[in-house]
Motif scaffolding. Sequence first.
Motif, mmCIF file in Angstrom:
data_model
loop_
_atom_site.group_PDB
_atom_site.id
_atom_site.type_symbol
_atom_site.label_atom_id
_atom_site.label_comp_id
_atom_site.label_asym_id
_atom_site.label_seq_id
_atom_site.Cartn_x
_atom_site.Cartn_y
_atom_site.Cartn_z
ATOM 1 N N GLN A 205 -11.283 27.549 17.480
ATOM 2 C CA GLN A 205 -10.174 27.956 17.253
ATOM 3 C C GLN A 205 -9.317 26.842 16.348
ATOM 4 O O GLN A 205 -8.754 27.039 15.367
ATOM 5 C CB GLN A 205 -8.901 28.363 17.905
ATOM 6 C CG GLN A 205 -9.345 29.520 18.586
ATOM 7 C CD GLN A 205 -8.528 30.019 19.858
ATOM 8 O OE1 GLN A 205 -7.959 29.209 20.441
ATOM 9 N NE2 GLN A 205 -8.425 31.411 20.078
ATOM 10 N N ARG A 206 -9.987 25.684 16.274
ATOM 11 C CA ARG A 206 -9.151 24.673 15.821
ATOM 12 C C ARG A 206 -10.416 23.955 14.701
ATOM 13 O O ARG A 206 -10.138 23.625 13.716
ATOM 14 C CB ARG A 206 -9.085 23.137 16.672
ATOM 15 C CG ARG A 206 -8.090 23.194 17.760
ATOM 16 C CD ARG A 206 -8.077 22.407 18.947
ATOM 17 N NE ARG A 206 -6.978 22.540 19.633
ATOM 18 C CZ ARG A 206 -6.526 23.444 20.453
ATOM 19 N NH1 ARG A 206 -7.674 24.588 20.612
ATOM 20 N NH2 ARG A 206 -5.761 23.592 21.377
ATOM 21 N N GLY A 229 -4.756 17.987 11.009
ATOM 22 C CA GLY A 229 -5.176 18.963 11.607
ATOM 23 C C GLY A 229 -6.640 18.722 12.289
ATOM 24 O O GLY A 229 -6.992 17.764 11.694
ATOM 25 N N GLY A 230 -7.025 19.680 13.250
ATOM 26 C CA GLY A 230 -8.318 19.397 13.713
ATOM 27 C C GLY A 230 -9.416 19.406 12.713
ATOM 28 O O GLY A 230 -10.309 18.859 12.939
ATOM 29 N N SER A 231 -9.096 20.368 11.524
ATOM 30 C CA SER A 231 -10.097 20.765 10.634
ATOM 31 C C SER A 231 -10.426 19.577 9.800
ATOM 32 O O SER A 231 -11.375 19.280 9.162
ATOM 33 C CB SER A 231 -9.484 21.678 9.996
ATOM 34 O OG SER A 231 -8.390 21.511 9.320
ATOM 35 N N SER A 433 -7.122 18.617 22.933
ATOM 36 C CA SER A 433 -7.496 18.055 21.761
ATOM 37 C C SER A 433 -8.508 18.661 21.229
ATOM 38 O O SER A 433 -9.625 19.121 22.194
ATOM 39 C CB SER A 433 -7.521 16.594 21.658
ATOM 40 O OG SER A 433 -8.447 16.065 22.311
ATOM 41 N N ALA A 434 -8.698 18.757 19.881
ATOM 42 C CA ALA A 434 -9.940 19.217 19.352
ATOM 43 C C ALA A 434 -11.331 18.264 19.733
ATOM 44 O O ALA A 434 -12.353 18.483 20.086
ATOM 45 C CB ALA A 434 -10.143 18.995 17.662
#
Lengths: 469, 268
Positions: A205-206, A229-231, A433-434
């Motif tokens: 989801q991340r 963001g995680g991405s 966290s991611a």
Amino acid sequence: MAGLDLTGRIGGVDVSIIYFSLLLLMSACAYVLARGRAAEGARDRSFHSRPTYHGLLAFSTVALPMFAVFVAGAFLTQLVAERQALAALDPALVADSLRRGAALRQIADILSGRPVSGDVSALAAAVDTARSVRQIAAAAIYALGLAAGVAGLLFALRRITPDFKARNSFERLVSIVLMLCAGIAVLTTVGIVFSVVFETFRFFQRVPPLEFLTGTHWSPQTAIRADQGGSSGAFGIVPLLTGTLLISTIAMLVAGPIGLFAAIYMAEYASPRFRAIAKPVLEILAGIPTVVLGFFAALTVAPLIRVAGQSLGLDVASESALAAGLVMGMMIIPFVSSLSDDVITAVPQSLRDGSFGLGATKSETIKRVILPAALPGIVSAFMLAISRAVGETMIVVMAAGLAANLTFNPLDAVTTFTVQIKTILVGDQEFDSAKTLAAFALGFVLFFFTLTLNVIALAIIRRYREQYD
Amino acid sequence: MNDIAPLAVPPEQADAPRPKITARNINVHYGEKHALKDVSVDVPEKGVMAFIGPSGCGKSTFLRCINRMNDTIPICRVTGDLRMDGRDIYEPGLDPVLLRARVGMVFQKPNPFPKSIYENVAYGPRLHGLAGDKTEIDEIVVSALKKASLFEEVKDRLKDSGTSLSGGQQQRLCIARAIAVRPQVILMDEPCSALDPIATAKIEELIDELRTNFTIVIVTHSMQQAARVSQRTAFFHLGKLIEDGVTDQIFMNPRHELTRNYITGRFG
Ligand SMILES: Nc1ncnc2c1ncn2[C@@H]1O[C@H](COP(=O)(O)OP(=O)(O)OP(=O)(O)O)[C@@H](O)[C@H]1O
Ligand SMILES: [Mg+2]
């Protein structure tokens, strides 16, 4: 989650220990009583089952209900005590999940007499509630347990008749117990897989799966930065995949031929005396802790490779896939050789005789008859070795480094799935966290990887198997 | 029982044809166990010789001496003089692998390889390069299977595993496997023990046919079979060769009491 210990202590002795001693004692009495009664009865009439079976059955009809009462009671007590304790606490505290957890932990500590830090006066009411719940529960468990045991005993004694098929009943009981054990094993596996899948799902989801699977850059640390963001973290596993493949391949290139040939030598050529010495020695190699091997790789093998490489004019990193792979290969030689040796020796002598009788030499016989017949076992030996190689962490950490280089050059530093999982999870981590979740995703990939290997191995076995009987 | 004096026929006896194999004073030990004691016998060329005797008397052991299969048993020690075509089988320069290509063996227990039926029979010819190409191997396999009277039963399933056959079929497969190598001598250790009367008759037919070109030694527990297929018979008892000679004479008019008792079924 933190809970309350079910059973406290009575006069310094753990309540559960007393309960289980009682359980054993009563069951043993039941065994003796039932066996004695059956033996006595069998003097006049012939019994369907021998006295021992009546005894064993009585043992189980006492032990199993008592055990069931304990397990169910423990579970219920936990539930009720926690509920009641929370009811006695400040609702504001209960609403905050973090503080609630801490409070429950502290209550448990107080109840079991462990030292508690800080001011716990606010918890006094809750502690008292929980304590009284537990005392009532313990008494109830004892009463119910004893009742169940006595009932079981009476039931068992009543059933001792000449026609009662105690032997068959016991057989059924054994199969049920075995089935339960098998069920637990399967459920545990399923549970682990599900939890990994679930966390992996959260990770995805991340970070999009496609990026994760095809990205060529791995650097999970950057994802911590709150403003990104995680991405935008680098979670491409391709370098890890190539690193894992590279090291495992090197390891199997070392361990495959050496292990297999050593096994063939030991099984077919060596004298029994040599075999009796060599096999245990090889198995000791399997027992060397991998940390020690990692040391050896980093401090002995890696410098050797470096010197050798430099003398050839090659640029060798001080940590290299080659060093890790070579030492890992050494580590898994015994897995290949010992298991292969076992399956080769298990090939019936009559097949060798048949081949010799047709005028085949020893090596022809090995190549054309023995190895094909032993193939399924040899493939499983290789699979086990590969799984070990893929799952190995310490040697890689020490000898191949942490750098996620995308390379097929064995002289470079690389890293693997397991090393990254370890690196991510070492130290304090925020749980969602991611970066942390990436460890689960890596675990899932690793799991999928070994699963695929197993499927391939099964296919190979089915295709080429030459089954002897 | 202790005063058994072996009455082996002297090899120079007039009615014996030219011997293919001559054994003199063969002794075999398995560790401490003395399994064969001073066995001397001639196996005539191009004929069938039957070995009979009670279980455990050493028939298989003697058979295994002839193709040196006893070499594969570490505790086994063979002494004496054993010659094929006048050449010492146990001389140091002789390669047992080549010997076994010439002296084929069908084992007491069927032991097909866990390969296809076809591959089982093609195994020997491939090893020894008896066939140049695929069609030649096909021919050898088919003719060997036909001779062992197995072909009709398996012609549609040559790719199936040899171990999937029934016990009797496995036995015939092992016979086919042995004759596909075209040995000069074939040692058969109870080749019909798992066969029905029809298959037995076919194998006996095969043996009869083979004897025009091959030398055959057969171990059997069936007196009738020995009488039917062999020209010469040797009787073993407790590791000793009690007597050997022309089959008719052994069965009609045995010289030794033990032989007479065994043949008439009074013991064994
Ligand atoms: N591999 C072996 N190790 C030790 N002793 C053996 C071995 N093979 C055979 N013997 C012994 O040698 C003796 C002769 O055995 P052999 O197999 O030659 O008997 P046989 O005449 O073929 O019997 P059968 O008719 O039951 O097949 C037996 O006493 C047996 O116990
Ligand atoms: Mg035998």
